[in-house]
Motif scaffolding. Structure first.
Motif, PDB file in Angstrom:
ATOM      1  N   PRO A 179      41.237  30.803  43.854  1.00 55.44           N
ATOM      2  CA  PRO A 179      42.352  30.031  43.279  1.00 55.44           C
ATOM      3  C   PRO A 179      43.332  30.941  42.528  1.00 55.44           C
ATOM      4  O   PRO A 179      43.285  31.048  41.292  1.00 55.44           O
ATOM      5  CB  PRO A 179      41.649  29.054  42.329  1.00 55.44           C
ATOM      6  CG  PRO A 179      40.416  29.791  41.892  1.00 55.44           C
ATOM      7  CD  PRO A 179      39.991  30.630  43.067  1.00 55.44           C
ATOM      8  N   LEU A 180      44.220  31.580  43.252  1.00 63.13           N
ATOM      9  CA  LEU A 180      45.146  32.538  42.650  1.00 63.13           C
ATOM     10  C   LEU A 180      46.510  31.880  42.456  1.00 63.13           C
ATOM     11  O   LEU A 180      47.108  31.371  43.403  1.00 63.13           O
ATOM     12  CB  LEU A 180      45.288  33.781  43.540  1.00 63.13           C
ATOM     13  CG  LEU A 180      43.985  34.530  43.871  1.00 63.13           C
ATOM     14  CD1 LEU A 180      44.277  35.725  44.764  1.00 63.13           C
ATOM     15  CD2 LEU A 180      43.288  34.964  42.593  1.00 63.13           C
ATOM     16  N   ALA A 181      47.009  31.920  41.223  1.00 66.42           N
ATOM     17  CA  ALA A 181      48.338  31.375  40.935  1.00 66.42           C
ATOM     18  C   ALA A 181      49.414  32.344  41.400  1.00 66.42           C
ATOM     19  O   ALA A 181      49.172  33.535  41.592  1.00 66.42           O
ATOM     20  CB  ALA A 181      48.472  31.118  39.436  1.00 66.42           C
ATOM     21  N   GLU A 182      50.622  31.819  41.566  1.00 65.98           N
ATOM     22  CA  GLU A 182      51.722  32.646  42.068  1.00 65.98           C
ATOM     23  C   GLU A 182      52.056  33.781  41.121  1.00 65.98           C
ATOM     24  O   GLU A 182      52.567  34.815  41.553  1.00 65.98           O
ATOM     25  CB  GLU A 182      52.966  31.779  42.315  1.00 65.98           C
ATOM     26  CG  GLU A 182      52.858  30.904  43.542  1.00 65.98           C
ATOM     27  CD  GLU A 182      54.209  30.329  43.953  1.00 65.98           C
ATOM     28  OE1 GLU A 182      55.240  30.915  43.540  1.00 65.98           O
ATOM     29  OE2 GLU A 182      54.238  29.325  44.657  1.00 65.98           O
ATOM     30  N   ASP A 183      51.807  33.616  39.823  1.00 66.65           N
ATOM     31  CA  ASP A 183      52.145  34.664  38.860  1.00 66.65           C
ATOM     32  C   ASP A 183      50.926  35.498  38.464  1.00 66.65           C
ATOM     33  O   ASP A 183      50.987  36.262  37.498  1.00 66.65           O
ATOM     34  CB  ASP A 183      52.766  34.050  37.606  1.00 66.65           C
ATOM     35  CG  ASP A 183      51.830  33.041  36.916  1.00 66.65           C
ATOM     36  OD1 ASP A 183      50.813  32.655  37.532  1.00 66.65           O
ATOM     37  OD2 ASP A 183      52.127  32.649  35.769  1.00 66.65           O
ATOM     38  N   THR A 388      41.450  46.109  29.300  1.00 65.96           N
ATOM     39  CA  THR A 388      41.803  46.281  30.706  1.00 65.96           C
ATOM     40  C   THR A 388      42.422  45.023  31.283  1.00 65.96           C
ATOM     41  O   THR A 388      42.252  43.916  30.756  1.00 65.96           O
ATOM     42  CB  THR A 388      40.569  46.678  31.528  1.00 65.96           C
ATOM     43  OG1 THR A 388      40.969  47.012  32.853  1.00 65.96           O
ATOM     44  CG2 THR A 388      39.571  45.519  31.598  1.00 65.96           C
ATOM     45  N   THR A 389      43.162  45.211  32.370  1.00 65.82           N
ATOM     46  CA  THR A 389      43.737  44.137  33.166  1.00 65.82           C
ATOM     47  C   THR A 389      43.463  44.462  34.628  1.00 65.82           C
ATOM     48  O   THR A 389      43.094  45.603  34.956  1.00 65.82           O
ATOM     49  CB  THR A 389      45.256  44.029  32.938  1.00 65.82           C
ATOM     50  OG1 THR A 389      45.885  45.231  33.408  1.00 65.82           O
ATOM     51  CG2 THR A 389      45.583  43.809  31.475  1.00 65.82           C
ATOM     52  N   PRO A 390      43.639  43.501  35.535  1.00 67.91           N
ATOM     53  CA  PRO A 390      43.435  43.816  36.954  1.00 67.91           C
ATOM     54  C   PRO A 390      44.293  44.984  37.426  1.00 67.91           C
ATOM     55  O   PRO A 390      43.818  45.852  38.168  1.00 67.91           O
ATOM     56  CB  PRO A 390      43.808  42.513  37.652  1.00 67.91           C
ATOM     57  CG  PRO A 390      43.541  41.448  36.647  1.00 67.91           C
ATOM     58  CD  PRO A 390      43.879  42.060  35.321  1.00 67.91           C
ATOM     59  N   ASN A 391      45.552  45.019  36.980  1.00 69.04           N
ATOM     60  CA  ASN A 391      46.442  46.102  37.411  1.00 69.04           C
ATOM     61  C   ASN A 391      45.937  47.459  36.933  1.00 69.04           C
ATOM     62  O   ASN A 391      45.886  48.431  37.698  1.00 69.04           O
ATOM     63  CB  ASN A 391      47.858  45.875  36.867  1.00 69.04           C
ATOM     64  CG  ASN A 391      48.591  44.788  37.627  1.00 69.04           C
ATOM     65  OD1 ASN A 391      48.321  44.558  38.799  1.00 69.04           O
ATOM     66  ND2 ASN A 391      49.503  44.108  36.950  1.00 69.04           N
ATOM     67  N   PHE A 448      37.696  41.939  42.559  1.00 67.23           N
ATOM     68  CA  PHE A 448      38.559  41.893  41.377  1.00 67.23           C
ATOM     69  C   PHE A 448      38.941  40.469  40.948  1.00 67.23           C
ATOM     70  O   PHE A 448      38.927  40.171  39.750  1.00 67.23           O
ATOM     71  CB  PHE A 448      39.808  42.741  41.612  1.00 67.23           C
ATOM     72  CG  PHE A 448      39.649  44.162  41.160  1.00 67.23           C
ATOM     73  CD1 PHE A 448      38.476  44.867  41.432  1.00 67.23           C
ATOM     74  CD2 PHE A 448      40.650  44.820  40.466  1.00 67.23           C
ATOM     75  CE1 PHE A 448      38.322  46.174  41.021  1.00 67.23           C
ATOM     76  CE2 PHE A 448      40.507  46.135  40.044  1.00 67.23           C
ATOM     77  CZ  PHE A 448      39.335  46.802  40.326  1.00 67.23           C
ATOM     78  N   PRO A 449      39.333  39.581  41.879  1.00 69.07           N
ATOM     79  CA  PRO A 449      39.724  38.239  41.407  1.00 69.07           C
ATOM     80  C   PRO A 449      38.650  37.527  40.592  1.00 69.07           C
ATOM     81  O   PRO A 449      38.940  37.084  39.465  1.00 69.07           O
ATOM     82  CB  PRO A 449      40.053  37.505  42.729  1.00 69.07           C
ATOM     83  CG  PRO A 449      40.488  38.600  43.643  1.00 69.07           C
ATOM     84  CD  PRO A 449      39.600  39.757  43.320  1.00 69.07           C
ATOM     85  N   PRO A 450      37.418  37.398  41.097  1.00 71.42           N
ATOM     86  CA  PRO A 450      36.420  36.726  40.233  1.00 71.42           C
ATOM     87  C   PRO A 450      36.040  37.562  39.008  1.00 71.42           C
ATOM     88  O   PRO A 450      35.723  37.000  37.948  1.00 71.42           O
ATOM     89  CB  PRO A 450      35.221  36.536  41.164  1.00 71.42           C
ATOM     90  CG  PRO A 450      35.392  37.552  42.248  1.00 71.42           C
ATOM     91  CD  PRO A 450      36.861  37.707  42.425  1.00 71.42           C
ATOM     92  N   LEU A 451      36.070  38.890  39.128  1.00 74.98           N
ATOM     93  CA  LEU A 451      35.704  39.741  38.019  1.00 74.98           C
ATOM     94  C   LEU A 451      36.644  39.566  36.839  1.00 74.98           C
ATOM     95  O   LEU A 451      36.242  39.620  35.672  1.00 74.98           O
ATOM     96  CB  LEU A 451      35.691  41.211  38.472  1.00 74.98           C
ATOM     97  CG  LEU A 451      35.174  42.251  37.475  1.00 74.98           C
ATOM     98  CD1 LEU A 451      33.711  41.979  37.125  1.00 74.98           C
ATOM     99  CD2 LEU A 451      35.357  43.654  38.031  1.00 74.98           C
ATOM    100  N   PHE A 452      37.919  39.306  37.135  1.00 72.77           N
ATOM    101  CA  PHE A 452      38.925  39.131  36.081  1.00 72.77           C
ATOM    102  C   PHE A 452      39.349  37.660  35.947  1.00 72.77           C
ATOM    103  O   PHE A 452      40.466  37.372  35.486  1.00 72.77           O
ATOM    104  CB  PHE A 452      40.146  40.011  36.366  1.00 72.77           C
ATOM    105  CG  PHE A 452      39.882  41.475  36.169  1.00 72.77           C
ATOM    106  CD1 PHE A 452      39.966  42.039  34.914  1.00 72.77           C
ATOM    107  CD2 PHE A 452      39.527  42.285  37.235  1.00 72.77           C
ATOM    108  CE1 PHE A 452      39.705  43.384  34.720  1.00 72.77           C
ATOM    109  CE2 PHE A 452      39.276  43.630  37.060  1.00 72.77           C
ATOM    110  CZ  PHE A 452      39.371  44.186  35.803  1.00 72.77           C
ATOM    111  N   ALA A 453      38.479  36.756  36.349  1.00 74.23           N
ATOM    112  CA  ALA A 453      38.687  35.310  36.178  1.00 74.23           C
ATOM    113  C   ALA A 453      40.010  34.861  36.818  1.00 74.23           C
ATOM    114  O   ALA A 453      40.711  34.002  36.272  1.00 74.23           O
ATOM    115  CB  ALA A 453      38.669  34.949  34.687  1.00 74.23           C
TER     116      ALA A 453
END
Length: 455
Positions: A179-183, A388-391, A448-453
């Motif tokens: 479930p990835l938002a556009e932003d 940290t952030t995903p980027n 990465f997506p699930p790791l960073f919620a």
């Protein structure tokens, strides 16, 4: 004598490996050249020369390999012209039936890619309004068709075809299950890394005739560079065509904007990916000789830019901005440098002694290595201070991977220049490292997506 014969066989194998890259030479031509070279070496051995001396003298007498290639092109001009029409195959002109089959399979795959881009509209999705769908899925809509064409052309085994399908299916799950938002940062990371991961799946289809071969992996590197060149040329030609289309239709009071933006551009861009791959396969050496020109043109330019950046950074004592746009820019710069090196390696004569251009490439690698270290220090500092952030996590991993490659590449290039290691060691290192990039791209896409919620 047995050792000398073994060394000679190794030298002949290396020489043949290089000559086979000259795609204007058919297999029969290569055999003829090797037979001539072996005869000359035998004569020199009989005259009392050592094996190494005999081989070097015989190669020298034959002239440079580039001169040989041009001579063959002149003597076989009909074959060279046929490369500009419907010929194909690495061993020379393919039979007419195979050429026509290649053409029709390519057309079918190109049409499939174009249709895939428009297919989501059947479910109410549009390019303008549904970026969250198209950003991660664009590679999935196009690259399976290119991989399919290459797998068909290579007559890939059924098991390998199953692996290709499974990898593309895995990519589809990664692009659409979260479930990835556009932003969200994860959406952007997936949009960047999934096409990279899928391009290596295309590479698996390309090397399906010899998956473990280092030479075939380097051929895929060269294929990537030539594919990019053809794609850019097609895009430039398409841009000119669109410009004329707008001008001529507007002259009679009709605006083609809707047709161009909703049909011509997306469908043409998707189909061009397959057409470019077919051109690389079918046209053989028509673009291949551009590689040395491009690398010798851009290597000194990129070296100058990187050195100028480092000098300016040292003089001004300015820190490096590690915000998202800056991270993407620096990583892109390092990837371009690495791509330039790989493309240069794919076109280099492995028998050529180290020269000034190799030293220039070493300077380019060292400059990129220093920049990579500086960026890593900045990223580590920011993560330590602000979290940290995903980027930042993705940039950290990518820079560590690039650091390892650039560091060992610099060492091997220094060894090559000092004549302590052959060029083949450098080539084997680069081809063996390619799966590392693929694995990291899949890690970013899948974990990465699930790791960073899903941030």
């Amino acid at each position: 004598m047995t050792d000398d014969r073994g060394d000679l066989d190794a030298q002949f194998a290396q020489w043949r490996h290089y000559v086979q890259r000259r795609r204007e030479l058919r297999q029969a031509d290569v055999d003829e050249l090797e037979d001539h070279l072996r005869g000359s070496v035998d004569d020199l051995l009989a005259a009392g020369l050592h094996a190494d001396e005999a081989f070097l003298v015989a190669v020298k007498r034959m002239g440079s390999l580039d001169e040989l290639s041009r001579e063959f092109a002149r003597e076989h001009s009909e074959r060279l012209w046929k490369q500009l029409v419907l010929t194909g195959g690495p061993d020379g002109p393919a039979p007419g039936g195979r050429s026509r089959r290649d053409l029709w399979v390519m057309v079918a795959c190109a049409v499939g890619a174009a249709a895939s881009v428009k297919a989501p509209e059947l479910f109410g999705l549009t390019l303008e309004d549904d970026a969250a769908f198209y950003v991660p899925n664009v590679g999935l809509l196009v690259l399976p068709w290119l991989a399919g064409f290459l797998a068909w052309r290579r007559r890939a085994a059924t098991g390998l075809v199953g692996v290709l399908v499974a990898l593309f299916a895995l990519g589809a799950v990664a692009a659409n299950a979260y479930p990835l938002a556009e932003d969200s940062q994860s959406l952007v990371l997936t949009g960047i890394h999934l096409p990279i991961a899928l391009w290596f799946v295309v590479g698996l289809a390309y090397v399906s005739d010899d998956v473990r071969s280092s030479r075939r992996r380097m051929d895929f590197v060269r294929f990537t560079g030539e594919w990019f060149i053809y794609y850019v040329l097609i895009a430039l030609g398409g841009g000119v065509l669109i410009g004329f289309t707008f001008g001529t239709f507007q002259a009679i009071g009709i605006s083609p904007e809707t047709v161009v933006s909703q049909w011509v551009l997306p469908c043409g861009a998707a189909a061009a990916a397959v057409v470019a791959g077919w051109l690389v396969e079918a046209k053989q050496s028509v673009v291949e000789n551009i590689a040395p020109v491009l690398t010798r043109l851009f290597t000194p330019l990129f070296t100058a830019v990187l050195l100028a950046f480092l000098v300016t950074l040292g003089v001004t004592s300015s820190g490096i901005d590690v915000e998202r746009e800056a991270l993407i820019l620096f990583d892109l710069l390092l990837v371009v440098v690495l791509g330039l090196l790989l493309y240069s390696f794919s076109a280099r004569d492995p028998l050529a002694p180290p020269g000034g251009f190799d030293k220039l490439q070493l300077a380019l690698v060292v400059s990129a290595l220093v920049i990579d270290v500086l960026v890593l220090l900045e990223i580590t500092g920011r993560i330590t201070e602000f979290g940290t952030t995903p980027n930042k996590a993705a940039a950290l991993g990518e820079n560590v991977i690039l650091l390892a490659n650039l560091a060992w590449t610099a060492w091997l290039m220094l060894s090559l220049i000092r004549r302590r290691a052959p060029f083949t060691a450098l080539e084997r290192w680069q081809t063996a490292y390619l799966p590392v990039y693929a694995v990291w791209a899949w890690v970013v896409v899948l974990l990465f997506p699930p790791l960073f919620a899903y941030l």
